[in-house]
Design a protein around this motif. Structure first.
Motif, PDB file in Angstrom:
ATOM      1  N   ALA A  21       0.864  -1.182   0.000  1.00 48.09           N
ATOM      2  CA  ALA A  21       0.000   0.000   0.000  1.00 48.09           C
ATOM      3  C   ALA A  21       0.898   1.230   0.000  1.00 48.09           C
ATOM      4  N   ILE A  23       1.253   4.915   0.868  1.00 52.53           N
ATOM      5  CA  ILE A  23       0.477   5.781   1.760  1.00 52.53           C
ATOM      6  C   ILE A  23       0.900   7.244   1.693  1.00 52.53           C
ATOM      7  N   LYS A  32      -5.134   4.845   1.720  1.00 52.44           N
ATOM      8  CA  LYS A  32      -4.532   3.507   1.719  1.00 52.44           C
ATOM      9  C   LYS A  32      -5.346   2.555   0.856  1.00 52.44           C
ATOM     10  N   TRP A  34      -4.619  -1.386  -0.317  1.00 54.99           N
ATOM     11  CA  TRP A  34      -3.748  -2.567  -0.399  1.00 54.99           C
ATOM     12  C   TRP A  34      -3.965  -3.298  -1.711  1.00 54.99           C
ATOM     13  N   LYS A  82       0.327   1.682  11.755  1.00 48.41           N
ATOM     14  CA  LYS A  82      -0.196   2.189  10.483  1.00 48.41           C
ATOM     15  C   LYS A  82      -1.135   1.232   9.787  1.00 48.41           C
ATOM     16  N   SER A  83      -1.382   0.084  10.439  1.00 54.69           N
ATOM     17  CA  SER A  83      -2.290  -0.892   9.840  1.00 54.69           C
ATOM     18  C   SER A  83      -2.818  -1.802  10.935  1.00 54.69           C
TER      19      SER A  83
END
Ligand code: I3P
Length: 126
Positions: A21, A23, A32, A34, A82-83
């Motif tokens: 991803a 960003i 974002k 993926w 961040k995820s």
């Protein structure tokens, strides 16, 4: 005489599929998104393709350019903020591009992390 490192920049050090991803682009945050990407790592850069067939096609079609990450001066770090996914690391380029890479398979993502980190550590910082 000085010993100059002559690592061939075209030699593929590692390639395979990971989730990716992007960003940020030039420091500007992106939404974002993926997607699976075929990643080709050489001494100085990574290239992102949609499929494993595409690097060969790109050689035939001069107009086709994959997304390319310059590893000179880049940073790599694991991130859990961040995820919501596990096994995510971030690459940040000098130009302010930010990429998240992920795999559910522990050994696979670890191999990638170390291969990219080694490449970055061998390069001049800018
Ligand atoms: C995003 C999408 C991403 C998710 C992200 C969501 O929604 O679900 O998969 O990131 O979370 O915003 P949308 O498709 O509507 O853009 P992770 O899978 O990495 O958690 P985030 O906003 O917390 O980054």
């Amino acid at each position: 005489a000085d010993i100059i490192s002559t690592q061939d920049p075209t030699v593929v050090e590692k390639e395979g599929y990971l989730l990716k991803a992007k960003i940020a682009d030039g420091g500007k945050k992106l939404r974002k998104n993926w997607s699976t990407s075929w990643i080709v790592l050489t001494a100085r850069k990574m290239e992102f393709y949609k499929e494993s067939k595409q690097p060969a096609l790109a050689n035939l079609k001069p107009g086709y350019k994959p997304e390319c990450v310059d590893l000179c001066g880049a940073r790599i770090e694991w991130t859990s903020e961040k995820s919501s996914r596990k096994n995510v690391f971030q690459i940040t380029t000098v130009s302010g591009n930010e990429f998240l890479l992920q795999s559910d398979i522990d050994f696979l993502i670890l191999d990638w992390f170390h291969a990219i980190k080694n490449a970055i550590d061998r390069l001049p910082k800018e």
